[in-house]
Motif scaffolding. Structure first.
Motif, PDB file in Angstrom:
ATOM      1  N   VAL A   1      -4.256  -3.382   7.958  1.00 48.08           N
ATOM      2  CA  VAL A   1      -4.110  -2.727   6.649  1.00 48.08           C
ATOM      3  C   VAL A   1      -3.243  -3.580   5.710  1.00 48.08           C
ATOM      4  CG1 VAL A   1      -2.874  -0.793   5.569  1.00 48.08           C
ATOM      5  CG2 VAL A   1      -4.586  -0.352   7.334  1.00 48.08           C
TER       6      VAL A   1
ATOM      7  N   VAL B   1      -3.696  14.327  -3.606  1.00 48.31           N
ATOM      8  CA  VAL B   1      -4.337  13.167  -2.965  1.00 48.31           C
ATOM      9  C   VAL B   1      -5.808  13.043  -3.368  1.00 48.31           C
ATOM     10  CG1 VAL B   1      -2.698  13.134  -1.028  1.00 48.31           C
ATOM     11  CG2 VAL B   1      -4.941  14.194  -0.717  1.00 48.31           C
TER      12      VAL B   1
ATOM     13  N   PHE C   1     -13.788   3.047   2.002  1.00 49.82           N
ATOM     14  CA  PHE C   1     -14.809   3.739   1.209  1.00 49.82           C
ATOM     15  C   PHE C   1     -16.183   3.509   1.840  1.00 49.82           C
ATOM     16  CE2 PHE C   1     -17.913   4.050  -2.253  1.00 49.82           C
ATOM     17  CZ  PHE C   1     -17.579   5.282  -2.795  1.00 49.82           C
TER      18      PHE C   1
ATOM     19  N   GLY D   1      -7.142   9.693  -4.731  1.00 56.19           N
ATOM     20  CA  GLY D   1      -8.305   9.014  -4.158  1.00 56.19           C
ATOM     21  C   GLY D   1      -9.202   8.496  -5.268  1.00 56.19           C
ATOM     22  N   HIS D   2      -9.413   9.322  -6.299  1.00 58.82           N
ATOM     23  CA  HIS D   2     -10.236   8.896  -7.441  1.00 58.82           C
ATOM     24  C   HIS D   2      -9.574   7.739  -8.182  1.00 58.82           C
ATOM     25  CE1 HIS D   2     -13.689  11.543  -7.757  1.00 58.82           C
ATOM     26  NE2 HIS D   2     -12.945  12.512  -7.269  1.00 58.82           N
TER      27      HIS D   2
ATOM     28  N   HIS E   1       0.830  -1.209   0.000  1.00 57.30           N
ATOM     29  CA  HIS E   1       0.000   0.000   0.000  1.00 57.30           C
ATOM     30  C   HIS E   1       0.865   1.260   0.000  1.00 57.30           C
ATOM     31  CE1 HIS E   1      -3.404  -2.482   0.630  1.00 57.30           C
ATOM     32  NE2 HIS E   1      -3.070  -2.842   1.853  1.00 57.30           N
TER      33      HIS E   1
ATOM     34  N   LEU F   1      -8.747  -2.816   0.869  1.00 61.07           N
ATOM     35  CA  LEU F   1      -8.493  -1.650   1.724  1.00 61.07           C
ATOM     36  C   LEU F   1      -9.328  -0.461   1.265  1.00 61.07           C
ATOM     37  CD1 LEU F   1      -6.658  -0.622   4.096  1.00 61.07           C
ATOM     38  CD2 LEU F   1      -5.219   0.376   2.331  1.00 61.07           C
ATOM     39  N   GLU F   2      -9.344  -0.234  -0.049  1.00 60.03           N
ATOM     40  CA  GLU F   2     -10.092   0.888  -0.593  1.00 60.03           C
ATOM     41  C   GLU F   2     -11.568   0.705  -0.285  1.00 60.03           C
ATOM     42  OE1 GLU F   2     -11.713   3.936  -3.192  1.00 60.03           O
ATOM     43  OE2 GLU F   2     -12.320   1.843  -3.143  1.00 60.03           O
ATOM     44  N   GLN F   3     -12.069  -0.501  -0.536  1.00 58.72           N
ATOM     45  CA  GLN F   3     -13.501  -0.736  -0.331  1.00 58.72           C
ATOM     46  C   GLN F   3     -13.872  -0.675   1.148  1.00 58.72           C
ATOM     47  OE1 GLN F   3     -14.405  -4.242  -2.664  1.00 58.72           O
ATOM     48  NE2 GLN F   3     -14.366  -3.069  -4.570  1.00 58.72           N
TER      49      GLN F   3
ATOM     50  N   PHE G   1      -5.124   7.618   2.922  1.00 57.31           N
ATOM     51  CA  PHE G   1      -4.101   6.719   2.385  1.00 57.31           C
ATOM     52  C   PHE G   1      -2.722   7.383   2.404  1.00 57.31           C
ATOM     53  CE2 PHE G   1      -7.574   4.431  -0.200  1.00 57.31           C
ATOM     54  CZ  PHE G   1      -7.813   3.586   0.871  1.00 57.31           C
TER      55      PHE G   1
ATOM     56  N   GLY H   1      -8.253   9.703  -0.046  1.00 52.22           N
ATOM     57  CA  GLY H   1      -6.929  10.027  -0.568  1.00 52.22           C
ATOM     58  C   GLY H   1      -6.031  10.560   0.541  1.00 52.22           C
ATOM     59  N   HIS H   2      -6.598  11.442   1.371  1.00 48.72           N
ATOM     60  CA  HIS H   2      -5.830  11.978   2.501  1.00 48.72           C
ATOM     61  C   HIS H   2      -5.472  10.877   3.490  1.00 48.72           C
ATOM     62  CE1 HIS H   2      -5.487  16.306   2.039  1.00 48.72           C
ATOM     63  NE2 HIS H   2      -6.673  16.305   1.457  1.00 48.72           N
TER      64      HIS H   2
ATOM     65  N   HIS I   1      -5.127  -4.079  -2.054  1.00 51.11           N
ATOM     66  CA  HIS I   1      -5.457  -2.679  -2.335  1.00 51.11           C
ATOM     67  C   HIS I   1      -6.965  -2.507  -2.489  1.00 51.11           C
ATOM     68  CE1 HIS I   1      -1.300  -1.928  -2.785  1.00 51.11           C
ATOM     69  NE2 HIS I   1      -1.165  -2.616  -3.894  1.00 51.11           N
ATOM     70  N   ARG I   2      -7.554  -3.440  -3.219  1.00 45.70           N
ATOM     71  CA  ARG I   2      -8.987  -3.379  -3.491  1.00 45.70           C
ATOM     72  C   ARG I   2      -9.780  -3.449  -2.174  1.00 45.70           C
ATOM     73  NH1 ARG I   2     -11.765  -5.420  -8.265  1.00 45.70           N
ATOM     74  NH2 ARG I   2      -9.662  -5.827  -9.002  1.00 45.70           N
TER      75      ARG I   2
ATOM     76  N   VAL J   1     -13.891   9.956  -1.717  1.00 51.10           N
ATOM     77  CA  VAL J   1     -12.557   9.566  -2.184  1.00 51.10           C
ATOM     78  C   VAL J   1     -11.508  10.651  -1.890  1.00 51.10           C
ATOM     79  CG1 VAL J   1     -13.466   7.975  -3.925  1.00 51.10           C
ATOM     80  CG2 VAL J   1     -12.740  10.259  -4.619  1.00 51.10           C
ATOM     81  N   THR J   2     -11.963  11.906  -1.761  1.00 57.60           N
ATOM     82  CA  THR J   2     -11.027  12.972  -1.378  1.00 57.60           C
ATOM     83  C   THR J   2     -10.492  12.706   0.036  1.00 57.60           C
ATOM     84  OG1 THR J   2     -12.133  14.607  -2.771  1.00 57.60           O
ATOM     85  CG2 THR J   2     -10.824  15.458  -0.946  1.00 57.60           C
TER      86      THR J   2
ATOM     87  N   HIS K   1     -17.276  11.815  -4.711  1.00 57.94           N
ATOM     88  CA  HIS K   1     -16.100  12.677  -4.867  1.00 57.94           C
ATOM     89  C   HIS K   1     -15.484  13.039  -3.505  1.00 57.94           C
ATOM     90  CE1 HIS K   1     -13.361  15.807  -6.123  1.00 57.94           C
ATOM     91  NE2 HIS K   1     -13.930  16.609  -5.248  1.00 57.94           N
ATOM     92  N   TYR K   2     -16.321  13.492  -2.576  1.00 53.56           N
ATOM     93  CA  TYR K   2     -15.757  13.902  -1.288  1.00 53.56           C
ATOM     94  C   TYR K   2     -15.338  12.708  -0.435  1.00 53.56           C
ATOM     95  CZ  TYR K   2     -16.560  18.601  -2.732  1.00 53.56           C
ATOM     96  OH  TYR K   2     -16.492  19.757  -3.446  1.00 53.56           O
TER      97      TYR K   2
ATOM     98  N   MET L   1     -22.584  11.517  -7.232  1.00 51.71           N
ATOM     99  CA  MET L   1     -21.292  11.970  -7.732  1.00 51.71           C
ATOM    100  C   MET L   1     -20.591  12.840  -6.676  1.00 51.71           C
ATOM    101  SD  MET L   1     -20.724  13.638 -11.485  1.00 51.71           S
ATOM    102  CE  MET L   1     -20.807  15.387 -11.205  1.00 51.71           C
TER     103      MET L   1
END
Lengths: 231, 231
Positions: free
Chosen positions: B128, A186, B141, A190-191, A133, B136-138, B193, B190-191, B133-134, B186-187, B183-184, B179
């Motif tokens: 973690v 980031v 999310f 994230g996207h 990761h 962790l993201e899910q 991760f 992103g932070h 990766h998949r 994943v924003t 968007h927010y 949407m």
């Protein structure tokens, strides 16, 4: 058992993320040039083989034969086929992103990168899944950040911009500038991770249009707001 | 070799992300209640042992002994200690985020979650790193999205808001609402991760303050802009 596997993988990947071990001192330039040539030959051999077989089927021997080099030379540059794939991948990704690193055209560069990832889906997931990761995040963070640096530089007054343009643009404290650059890097990241985690569920162009639509004006807005606060 | 390890890990994790395999039919309620009790007993045993030893040192036998259950029963619920740890982790994370899921206070919930991750750093990275990766993201999310759903619901007119409040609020097409929420989500992801990839380099409170400062007004702004376009 899993842990030692992960550790081994991390050790193996440690080198490939930092690139091949070549000393770049002046007096070793000749050797360096030849090393560059070797790596490019291996990269070409890898790309040719990837057009026909998946990454997992590609062997060091096969690549060496195609590139006309010795196994020993391969291992001087890369730990294994994955290390070579990561190196090639990094270059391809970075080239695509940076080819359009401007405020008006960042989305074109990002879209080109996504299209590259989609076109090389099997290789993409093979490389992505071979990274931890931390490595994955750092890989894309460092690949995408220069795009944001270019965008923010265009929107702020900076020694890099021409004097005529500087006057209209807000000035940011370097710390705030980094904060804005990191934030939008980031955000895009994230996207990207969400897209990768969902099997590239949206077609790159529609995906980038969506992000662009939501983000429109936000980078500029963040900069103006931060410039207005006293630091 | 690595690939088969990753596959095994993914198969193992497949179940733990979906939660324990318990049939929830009406006539099995008694069995379900008892299953819930078993899992809670194992969770308590795990938390107690984690206060003294790292996750890697904790065994199924030790947990079963502490919880007073048979090994066979453990394996009915979880594939291994990591599967239990992921389940506990998921609950703790979700509880913290959702405890403050409102526009005014989302940052408090997010901060509490970061503080929890930091306080349980060894366990956090153990969990973690045991996920792909998949996964962790899910995982994050789905843990963070409800927070954004609550925030966007507060800012838009919705059957969920009271009639008196609805009039002033913009109305979003369901697709646009999704949407904005995505968007927010994943924003923030992103932070998160980036923070995890950098060894939790910023103290949670300062970190959240930074994100909150940059994002201030952006969610509302995105909604108003999307509401103004015809769909």
């Amino acid at each position: 058992m899993h842990e030692s596997g992960a550790l081994k993988r991390q050790q193996r990947n440690h080198q490939q993320l930092r690139g091949p071990k070549v000393e770049c001192r002046q007096h070793e330039r000749r050797r360096h040039m030849s090393a560059e040539h070797t790596r490019m030959a291996l990269a070409t051999a890898l790309r040719q083989q990837l057009a026909q077989v998946p990454l997992a089927k590609i062997t060091v021997s096969g690549l060496c034969e195609a590139a006309g080099i010795k196994r020993q030379t391969f291992y001087y540059h890369f730990a294994d086929v994955y290390a070579l794939a990561v190196w090639v991948f990094r270059q391809e990704v970075a080239d695509r992103i940076l080819s359009n690193a401007s405020y008006e055209e960042w989305s074109a560069g990002f879209c080109q990168m996504l299209e590259y990832l989609e076109r090389n889906k099997v290789q993409t997931y093979a490389v992505v899944n071979s990274l931890s990761h931390r490595e994955l995040e750092q890989f894309f963070f460092h690949a995408l950040r220069p795009m944001m640096v270019a965008i923010v530089a265009q929107l702020t007054s900076d020694p890099g911009t021409s004097p005529g343009e500087q006057e209209d643009k807000p000035h940011l404290h370097p710390e705030d500038k980094d904060m804005v650059i990191d934030h939008y890097t980031v955000t895009i990241l994230g996207h990207l991770f969400h897209w990768l985690a969902n099997d590239m569920h949206i077609e790159p162009e529609a995906f980038v249009r969506q992000i662009e639509y939501i983000l429109r004006g936000h980078v500029r807005h963040s900069i103006i707001r931060l410039a207005a606060t006293c630091r």
